[in-house]
Design a protein around this motif. Structure first.
Motif, short mmCIF file in Angstrom:
data_model
loop_
_atom_site.label_atom_id
_atom_site.label_comp_id
_atom_site.label_asym_id
_atom_site.label_seq_id
_atom_site.Cartn_x
_atom_site.Cartn_y
_atom_site.Cartn_z
N ILE A 138 -47.69 4.79 -25.38
CA ILE A 138 -47.30 3.42 -25.16
C ILE A 138 -48.55 2.96 -24.51
O ILE A 138 -49.50 1.84 -24.79
CB ILE A 138 -46.05 2.97 -24.74
CG1 ILE A 138 -45.13 3.22 -25.79
CG2 ILE A 138 -46.21 1.54 -24.41
CD1 ILE A 138 -43.77 3.09 -25.23
N ALA A 139 -49.11 3.62 -23.55
CA ALA A 139 -50.23 3.15 -22.25
C ALA A 139 -51.26 3.34 -23.31
O ALA A 139 -52.25 2.50 -22.94
CB ALA A 139 -50.15 4.16 -21.28
N VAL A 179 -57.59 8.29 -19.52
CA VAL A 179 -57.60 9.57 -18.62
C VAL A 179 -56.15 10.07 -18.57
O VAL A 179 -55.22 9.37 -18.22
CB VAL A 179 -58.05 9.18 -17.22
CG1 VAL A 179 -57.90 10.33 -16.27
CG2 VAL A 179 -59.39 8.21 -17.29
N PHE A 180 -56.07 11.43 -18.81
CA PHE A 180 -54.38 11.78 -18.60
C PHE A 180 -54.77 13.36 -18.26
O PHE A 180 -55.61 13.95 -18.73
CB PHE A 180 -53.74 11.51 -19.66
CG PHE A 180 -54.00 12.08 -20.79
CD1 PHE A 180 -54.05 13.48 -21.60
CD2 PHE A 180 -54.52 11.02 -22.11
CE1 PHE A 180 -54.78 13.73 -22.73
CE2 PHE A 180 -55.24 11.51 -23.37
CZ PHE A 180 -55.14 12.99 -23.68
N GLY A 181 -53.71 14.17 -17.83
CA GLY A 181 -53.62 15.42 -17.91
C GLY A 181 -52.24 16.13 -17.87
O GLY A 181 -51.46 15.34 -17.19
N LEU A 182 -52.07 17.03 -18.56
CA LEU A 182 -50.74 17.62 -18.59
C LEU A 182 -50.90 19.28 -18.63
O LEU A 182 -51.75 19.81 -19.03
CB LEU A 182 -50.32 17.12 -20.07
CG LEU A 182 -49.98 15.92 -20.45
CD1 LEU A 182 -51.19 15.42 -21.35
CD2 LEU A 182 -48.92 15.74 -21.27
N LEU A 183 -49.86 19.55 -17.81
CA LEU A 183 -49.70 21.08 -17.46
C LEU A 183 -48.54 21.66 -17.94
O LEU A 183 -47.39 20.65 -17.89
CB LEU A 183 -50.07 21.42 -16.19
CG LEU A 183 -51.31 20.93 -15.45
CD1 LEU A 183 -51.30 21.38 -13.92
CD2 LEU A 183 -52.50 21.65 -16.01
N THR A 184 -48.18 23.03 -17.85
CA THR A 184 -47.05 23.54 -18.33
C THR A 184 -46.47 23.94 -17.00
O THR A 184 -47.06 23.65 -15.61
CB THR A 184 -47.03 24.74 -19.09
OG1 THR A 184 -47.85 25.94 -18.22
CG2 THR A 184 -47.92 24.64 -20.39
N ALA A 185 -45.16 24.38 -16.92
CA ALA A 185 -44.42 24.59 -15.65
C ALA A 185 -44.91 25.69 -14.80
O ALA A 185 -45.15 26.21 -13.83
CB ALA A 185 -42.92 25.09 -15.99
N GLU A 186 -45.97 26.52 -15.53
CA GLU A 186 -46.75 27.63 -14.90
C GLU A 186 -48.10 27.26 -14.82
O GLU A 186 -49.15 28.01 -14.10
CB GLU A 186 -46.79 28.82 -16.25
CG GLU A 186 -45.64 29.40 -16.55
CD GLU A 186 -44.64 28.61 -17.41
OE1 GLU A 186 -43.26 28.80 -17.07
OE2 GLU A 186 -45.19 27.85 -18.26
N ASN A 187 -48.46 26.04 -14.66
CA ASN A 187 -49.65 25.53 -14.36
C ASN A 187 -50.88 25.98 -15.13
O ASN A 187 -52.01 26.21 -14.77
CB ASN A 187 -50.02 25.59 -12.84
CG ASN A 187 -49.34 24.83 -11.74
OD1 ASN A 187 -48.90 23.74 -12.22
ND2 ASN A 187 -49.40 25.03 -10.54
N MET A 202 -56.44 5.08 -16.73
CA MET A 202 -55.28 6.12 -16.61
C MET A 202 -54.13 5.98 -17.29
O MET A 202 -53.38 4.75 -17.47
CB MET A 202 -54.77 5.90 -14.84
CG MET A 202 -54.00 6.84 -14.57
SD MET A 202 -54.41 8.68 -14.79
CE MET A 202 -55.69 8.72 -13.17
N THR A 203 -53.76 7.34 -17.66
CA THR A 203 -52.59 7.21 -18.48
C THR A 203 -51.56 8.38 -17.72
O THR A 203 -51.62 9.40 -18.16
CB THR A 203 -52.70 7.46 -19.96
OG1 THR A 203 -53.71 6.61 -20.46
CG2 THR A 203 -51.41 7.59 -20.71
N ARG A 204 -50.57 7.76 -16.89
CA ARG A 204 -49.95 8.57 -16.22
C ARG A 204 -48.71 7.96 -15.85
O ARG A 204 -48.56 6.99 -15.05
CB ARG A 204 -50.80 8.97 -14.88
CG ARG A 204 -49.93 10.27 -14.06
CD ARG A 204 -50.78 10.91 -12.85
NE ARG A 204 -49.84 11.65 -12.17
CZ ARG A 204 -49.77 11.66 -10.78
NH1 ARG A 204 -50.79 10.73 -10.11
NH2 ARG A 204 -49.08 12.52 -10.11
N PRO A 205 -47.37 8.19 -16.40
CA PRO A 205 -46.33 7.42 -16.26
C PRO A 205 -45.54 7.50 -15.05
O PRO A 205 -44.77 6.77 -14.56
CB PRO A 205 -45.50 8.24 -17.37
CG PRO A 205 -45.88 9.57 -17.52
CD PRO A 205 -47.40 9.42 -17.16
N ARG A 206 -45.67 8.64 -14.10
CA ARG A 206 -45.06 8.83 -12.89
C ARG A 206 -45.90 9.78 -11.92
O ARG A 206 -46.76 10.34 -12.16
CB ARG A 206 -43.71 9.52 -13.01
CG ARG A 206 -43.85 10.64 -13.74
CD ARG A 206 -42.75 11.60 -13.50
NE ARG A 206 -42.71 12.83 -14.21
CZ ARG A 206 -43.38 13.81 -13.83
NH1 ARG A 206 -43.97 13.98 -12.82
NH2 ARG A 206 -43.36 15.28 -14.65
#
Length: 212
Positions: free
Chosen positions: A76-77, A90-98, A56-60
Motif C-alpha cells: 500500500i505504501a 526504500v525498504f528492507g526485510l530480514l528472516t528471523a535468522e537475520n 521509506m516503506t516501513r510499517p512499524r
C-alpha cells in the motif's frame, strides 16, 4: 558525489535541497530509524522539490522481520509512493535468522517496479553484510543498499563497506550511511570509495537550521 538527505517533513526536505542535497529520503519517525511517511507529505515533497525523492516503506518500528500482513501494508505504501510521484522506495526485510528475506524482497522489488528500490540498513543487522550484497545483487530492481558496513558509523565500517562495494560487481550502488555529516562527507567518500552518501546532517543539521 551524491548527497542524500534523510528527512521527516516537507519543510526539512525543502531546506535540505536549499543546502545542497542531491536527493531526499523521506521518512516519518526518525527517532525509530524511519517509518513510512504520511501520504500528504509524500505528495508535497514529490511535487514541491526539484531533486529526486525516495520514500521509506516501513510499517512499524522494531526489527525487520515482517509478517504477510505487514508486507501487504508495504505494498500500500508503495502504491502511495507511485501515486505521489516518488522517484524510488526504500525498504528492507530480514528472516528471523537475520538473513535477507529473499522471497518477500523479490516480491516487493517486483511490485515496486518501475520505481527503483534501496534496501535499507536492515542489512547492517546481518553477521556478514557482504553476504547480503551477494543475495541482493541477484534480485532485479534493487538498485542501492544503504549501509554503514554493519557498524555504528561509516568510519568504523569502512573496510566492510569496501568489501561490499567489491562484491556488487558494479550491479548495485552502496549508499554509505552512519554519522555522515556536512563536515565529514568528503572524508567518508574517500575512505569508503563510494559515490553516494546518506545522512540526517549530510548538508546541515536540519533540526537546528532556519526553516523556510
Amino acid at each position: 558525489m551524491i548527497k542524500e538527505a534523510c528527512v521527516e517533513s516537507y519543510l526539512e526536505a525543502k531546506l535540505a535541497q536549499k543546502k545542497g542535497a542531491n536527493r531526499i529520503e523521506l521518512c516519518s519517525d526518525l527517532a525509530n530509524d524511519g517509518l513510512t511517511p504520511d501520504f500528504e507529505d509524500m505528495k508535497k515533497a514529490c511535487s514541491g522539490l526539484d531533486i529526486p525523492v525516495m520514500v521509506m516503506t516501513r510499517p512499524r518500528a522494531g526489527n525487520f522481520v515482517h509478517s504477510s500482513e505487514e508486507v501487504e501494508q508495504m505494498k500500500i505504501a508503495i502504491d502511495q509512493a507511485k501515486e505521489a510521484g516518488a522517484d524510488g522506495v526504500v525498504f528492507g526485510l530480514l528472516t528471523a535468522e537475520n538473513k535477507i528475506d529473499e522471497a518477500n524482497t523479490r516480491l516487493l522489488a517486483e511490485y515496486a517496479h518501475p520505481l527503483p528500490v534501496t534496501f535499507h540498513k536492515a542489512i547492517d543487522e546481518m553477521d556478514d553484510p557482504v553476504e547480503g550484497v551477494r543475495v541482493l545483487k541477484t534480485i532485479p530492481n534493487i538498485k542501492r543498499i544503504l549501509s554503514s558496513g554493519g557498524k555504528a558509523t561509516a568510519r568504523e565500517g569502512q573496510q566492510v563497506i569496501r568489501k561490499m562495494i567489491a562484491e556488487t560487481d558494479g550491479k548495485i550502488i552502496i549508499l554509505v550511511a552512519g554519522k555522515v555529516t556536512a563536515e565529514n562527507v568528503n572524508e567518508m567518500q574517500q575512505i569508503t570509495g563510494t559515490t553516494e552518501l546518506h545522512g540526517r546532517k549530510i548538508v546541515a543539521d536540519l533540526t537546528l537550521s532556519e526553516k523556510i
